[in-house]
Motif scaffolding. Sequence first.
Motif: not given
Length: 251
Positions: A54-60, A80-85, A98-102, A202-206
């Motif tokens: 997942l795309q990373v935000d360098s600041v986050k 954590i440093l290189m990915t949004g997950g 480090s978190g992303s839109q997905k 990614g913030d939901n589950v079944f």
Amino acid sequence: MKQHLFFFLMTLYSLSVVSQNRIRSVEELINRKDPGWVNVKKWIDSAKNKVEILQVDSVKSKDALYNTQVTSRSPMGAIILMTGGLLIDDGWIRILGSGSQKLPRSIPSWNKGKGFKEFIGEGTDFLLIADDAIGGFFLTNGGGLREDIGKVYYLSPDNLEYEPLDMTYTDFLLFCFNNDLEKFYEGYRWENWRKEVSIMSGDNVFNVVPPLWTKEGRDFTKNSRKAIPIQEQYDFNLSMRKQLGLEKNVR
């Protein structure tokens, strides 16, 4: 084997920094000479299972690395440093970064109020590192489960127990990348599951009804399911553990 042991020790060392109240700056945590991402990327490139970076935000990502206090030389710090997950099998397993839109949650944001109260400056009983689409949670033991500090456990949705997987964090990554997940989740994947999972946040589950840990819920083909916030499912699992008297089984 030696390589796995090295990364295991590196992760333990990084996590121990927090418990010792030795807070390091982001620059101290970023290892540019021997970045762990080099190895993690190799594992992903050769993975048998589908892995989405997942795309990373360098600041986050720098904020998340600082708040977790792990070095980027370790696989956890590198992710954590290189990915949004990472999403495994179209999002069936979500490995936190480090978190992303997905996958909006980062490791520190998801663990605050769970494994620890504040981001830095205190030890942690456990660290939630990943979860799956049916409400199972993967975590590393920080000393709050048993004596095997650094090993990965699975809070299983079919019995609400913390199941020891006898894996380090690195072992867990390689398990997600290469092992037979169909076998691990045998009986809990339905027809067209991949399509449903791939479009779920990614913030939901079944949420499964009846719950998988009940006698009635053991036949997954007869259960109903709907997507709910993962925080709601996590709180429900812990609440039911208390009601069922399972908390005494932690240590």
